[in-house]
Scaffold this motif. Structure first.
Motif, mmCIF file in Angstrom:
data_model
loop_
_atom_site.group_PDB
_atom_site.id
_atom_site.type_symbol
_atom_site.label_atom_id
_atom_site.label_comp_id
_atom_site.label_asym_id
_atom_site.label_seq_id
_atom_site.Cartn_x
_atom_site.Cartn_y
_atom_site.Cartn_z
ATOM 1 N N UNK A 1 0.972 -1.162 -0.024
ATOM 2 C CA UNK A 1 0.126 -0.040 -0.051
ATOM 3 C C UNK A 1 0.893 1.221 0.058
ATOM 4 N N UNK A 2 0.289 2.337 -0.451
ATOM 5 C CA UNK A 2 1.018 3.694 -0.782
ATOM 6 C C UNK A 2 0.048 4.760 -0.246
ATOM 7 N N UNK A 3 0.557 5.930 -0.031
ATOM 8 C CA UNK A 3 -0.255 6.943 0.553
ATOM 9 C C UNK A 3 0.179 7.943 -0.659
ATOM 10 N N UNK A 4 -1.060 8.865 -0.762
ATOM 11 C CA UNK A 4 -0.785 10.147 -1.723
ATOM 12 C C UNK A 4 -1.384 11.242 -1.064
ATOM 13 N N UNK A 5 -1.071 12.330 -1.859
ATOM 14 C CA UNK A 5 -1.488 13.517 -1.617
ATOM 15 C C UNK A 5 -1.599 14.283 -2.994
ATOM 16 N N UNK A 6 -2.785 15.006 -3.257
ATOM 17 C CA UNK A 6 -3.146 15.742 -4.398
ATOM 18 C C UNK A 6 -3.440 17.031 -3.973
ATOM 19 N N UNK A 7 -2.749 18.074 -4.280
ATOM 20 C CA UNK A 7 -2.989 19.288 -3.869
ATOM 21 C C UNK A 7 -2.947 20.456 -4.540
ATOM 22 N N UNK A 8 -3.860 21.662 -4.509
ATOM 23 C CA UNK A 8 -3.813 22.639 -5.157
ATOM 24 C C UNK A 8 -3.645 24.046 -4.353
#
Length: 291
Positions: A262-269
């Motif tokens: 498993x991996x973690x992610x962040x998508x930000x603007x």
């Protein structure tokens, strides 16, 4: 990670200028909160040892205290002490953040909780009033060990939700970014800045594949134009965040049934503005950029 690109003459001047700019708003926060230079120096010493020990390994073996001391410039006795302290340190996520992030993800990522335009529906407080479309059912579906009243009281305090004229629970438009609660806001301050900086650092160091890290910049806009662009950025940004959240929620539920790592992610603007210093007008066509 390799440090072979370092120069005996010192770090690249362009990097030093970039670091001064990156650190300036952080120093402003620290001074506003009473953090002095000696306190920061000890914190940085701790971080230098931590990063050197965990991210600059040879043949996947932890470096010796002597190597960490050579890399960081921290005295070997301090390295030994700090590594011992680090081994006993754990990062704590505020409980309201851990549970709250899950609840908001489900609220914003599940069709029955959304209007046709993708905005969150107001929810009845109790299952006896709204059935599945209730705040009580939402909380129970994520964590049956905590009462929805406890979550609601805390979210009202933090400004995450409000009650409308019909006593329904309404999620604030900015989703889970508490307007009150310093510890909760500080968690997101650290989380978001870390992941943005980590993506930028990875790209600067040439690690492949490069990660998404782009922005648009203009520096000759009126206050009225800035307000229009701020509004457009909020609306477009929230639309993108909601779309990615909906897909990520569905994928995470599917991945739970697999044994894949498993991996973690962040998508930000983000959107930022400040007044420009007085300067000669820039030539036409030279004030904007997309990077």
């Amino acid at each position: 990670m390799d440090s072979s690109n370092s120069s005996l003459a010192g770090p690249p001047p362009a990097l030093v200028r970039a670091l001064r700019r990156v650190l300036r708003p952080l120093v402003r926060v620290m001074l506003a909160q009473g953090i002095t230079y000696p306190y920061l120096a000890e914190l940085l010493k701790n971080l230098f040892v931590d990063v050197a020990a965990t991210e600059f390994r040879l043949d996947n073996k932890a470096p010796t205290d002597s190597r960490v001391s050579l890399m960081t410039g921290v005295h070997r006795k301090d390295v030994s002490r700090l590594r011992s302290e680090l081994a006993q340190t754990t990062e704590a996520v505020p409980d309201v953040v851990s549970l709250g992030a899950q609840l908001v993800a489900v609220w914003l990522g599940t069709a029955r909780y959304l209007h046709e335009n993708g905005s969150p529906l107001p929810l009845a407080r109790f299952a006896s009033e709204g059935g599945e479309l209730s705040f009580e059912s939402l909380v129970a579906g994520v964590n049956s060990d905590i009462r929805s009243r406890v979550v609601l009281d805390e979210w009202l305090r933090l400004g995450v939700v409000r009650l409308d004229d019909e006593n329904r629970v309404c999620l604030n438009a900015e989703a889970f970014v508490p307007s009150e609660g310093f510890d909760e806001k500080a968690f997101y301050f650290g989380h978001n800045l870390h992941d943005h900086a980590a993506a930028a650092a990875r790209n600067l160091l040439g690690v492949q594949p490069a990660l998404l890290e782009r922005s648009v910049q203009y520096d000759a806009l009126s206050e009225a134009s800035m307000a229009l662009l701020a509004k457009q950025s909020r609306e477009a940004g929230m639309k993108a965040l909601l779309a990615v959240n909906k897909n990520a929620l569905a994928l995470e539920q599917a991945d739970a049934a697999t044994e894949a790592p498993k991996h973690r992610m962040t998508f930000g603007i983000y959107f930022y503005t400040e007044p420009m210093p007085e300067a000669p007008t820039a030539p036409a066509g030279k004030t904007g950029a997309a990077t």
